[in-house]
Design a protein around this motif. Structure first.
Motif, mmCIF file in Angstrom:
data_model
loop_
_atom_site.group_PDB
_atom_site.id
_atom_site.type_symbol
_atom_site.label_atom_id
_atom_site.label_comp_id
_atom_site.label_asym_id
_atom_site.label_seq_id
_atom_site.Cartn_x
_atom_site.Cartn_y
_atom_site.Cartn_z
ATOM 1 N N CYS A 51 -54.831 -23.047 32.730
ATOM 2 C CA CYS A 51 -53.481 -22.958 33.290
ATOM 3 C C CYS A 51 -52.651 -21.943 32.521
ATOM 4 O O CYS A 51 -51.897 -21.164 33.111
ATOM 5 C CB CYS A 51 -52.817 -24.340 33.255
ATOM 6 S SG CYS A 51 -51.269 -24.416 34.188
ATOM 7 N N ALA A 56 -50.930 -31.533 34.642
ATOM 8 C CA ALA A 56 -50.074 -32.706 34.438
ATOM 9 C C ALA A 56 -50.902 -33.994 34.449
ATOM 10 O O ALA A 56 -50.653 -34.920 33.672
ATOM 11 C CB ALA A 56 -48.998 -32.761 35.521
ATOM 12 N N ALA A 57 -51.922 -34.039 35.322
ATOM 13 C CA ALA A 57 -52.714 -35.258 35.486
ATOM 14 C C ALA A 57 -53.615 -35.556 34.295
ATOM 15 O O ALA A 57 -53.862 -36.728 33.978
ATOM 16 C CB ALA A 57 -53.554 -35.161 36.760
ATOM 17 N N VAL A 87 -57.639 -36.659 40.726
ATOM 18 C CA VAL A 87 -56.998 -35.536 41.434
ATOM 19 C C VAL A 87 -58.099 -34.585 41.890
ATOM 20 O O VAL A 87 -58.556 -33.750 41.105
ATOM 21 C CB VAL A 87 -55.989 -34.791 40.530
ATOM 22 C CG1 VAL A 87 -55.375 -33.610 41.274
ATOM 23 C CG2 VAL A 87 -54.902 -35.738 40.049
ATOM 24 N N ALA A 99 -50.992 -23.776 42.048
ATOM 25 C CA ALA A 99 -50.342 -25.071 42.231
ATOM 26 C C ALA A 99 -51.300 -26.203 41.878
ATOM 27 O O ALA A 99 -50.906 -27.206 41.246
ATOM 28 C CB ALA A 99 -49.863 -25.204 43.677
ATOM 29 N N MET A 100 -52.569 -26.047 42.276
ATOM 30 C CA MET A 100 -53.583 -27.038 41.929
ATOM 31 C C MET A 100 -53.750 -27.137 40.420
ATOM 32 O O MET A 100 -53.868 -28.224 39.843
ATOM 33 C CB MET A 100 -54.908 -26.669 42.603
ATOM 34 C CG MET A 100 -56.096 -27.555 42.258
ATOM 35 S SD MET A 100 -57.062 -26.945 40.835
ATOM 36 C CE MET A 100 -57.816 -25.471 41.560
ATOM 37 N N THR A 145 -50.827 -29.086 38.947
ATOM 38 C CA THR A 145 -50.959 -30.521 39.225
ATOM 39 C C THR A 145 -52.017 -31.157 38.326
ATOM 40 O O THR A 145 -51.814 -32.241 37.755
ATOM 41 C CB THR A 145 -51.343 -30.737 40.699
ATOM 42 O OG1 THR A 145 -50.313 -30.207 41.534
ATOM 43 C CG2 THR A 145 -51.524 -32.213 41.012
#
Length: 220
Positions: free
Chosen positions: A52, A98-99, A162, A91-92, A95
């Motif tokens: 990321c 964060a997960a 996720v 965006a994936m 997400t």
């Protein structure tokens, strides 16, 4: 009588795909280790955070390559379209980051962050290169290598509930076909190959860094 070889060089797309197969994420030792079911979640989380940091920011490397001075015509438009699709990948990534939870505590964190910043700068230089073909080669190698990177992300996602949606990026075959259709002769071919090699070198460096970080955590 001695026979003279008349073999022709491999098509450019085939050549770059072979580079990715040999030197890319799919053939690196640490991603293979991350795929084992018993791999600690902290090691997968570390990889997600690093990816990321390297590829989750805007503009993406693909978008930068689409605007590079050495990119033009149909290839530019191809990259512009893909840059939009890669927005979903970023965006994936956000997400998933964060997960998986916070970055695992690791000795030498400041040095690791500095290394990733330097890698991001190196990728930007490749993607914005004025040398015709360099940015295209880097972007194409990135797309081909992303196939293997995404498998690691999917494994991490499964561990935390996720699951990434189907990618809208071009298939490997489509990326190879784009490369095969490039004009420019030997000069462009060399620049494309250089861009691809440099991209893969940065990804190899990232996996080596993550491997070293995992070793540091185990010894801490």
């Amino acid at each position: 009588m001695q026979t003279v070889s008349t073999s022709t060089p491999a098509l450019l797309g085939e050549s770059i795909a072979a580079l990715v197969d040999a030197d890319g994420t799919g053939n690196a030792s640490w991603p293979v280790a991350l795929a084992y079911p018993a791999t600690p979640l902290r090691d997968l989380a570390d990889a997600v955070h690093a990816l990321c940091a390297l590829h989750g920011m805007a503009p993406s490397m693909i978008e930068q390559a689409s605007a590079a001075p050495g990119t033009a015509g149909a290839t530019r438009q191809w990259l512009i379209d893909i840059a939009t699709a890669f927005d979903d990948e970023r965006a994936m990534l956000a997400t998933l980051t964060a997960a998986v939870g916070p970055l695992p505590s690791t000795p030498g964190q400041a040095e690791s962050e500095a290394t990733i910043v330097a890698q991001r700068h190196a990728l930007t230089m490749l993607a914005e290169s004025h040398r015709a073909g360099c940015a295209i080669g880097a972007a194409a190698a990135f797309l081909l290598d992303w196939t293997a990177i995404r498998r690691i992300l999917a494994i991490a996602g499964e561990r935390v509930g996720v699951v990434p949606e189907r990618s809208l990026l071009p298939t490997d075959r489509e990326t190879i076909a784009m490369l095969d259709g490039l004009d420019g002769g030997v000069t462009v071919r060399r620049a494309v190959t250089f861009g691809a090699q440099q991209l893969l070198a940065q990804h190899r460096g990232l996996w080596q860094l993550l491997d070293a970080r995992a070793s540091a955590r185990r010894g801490h």
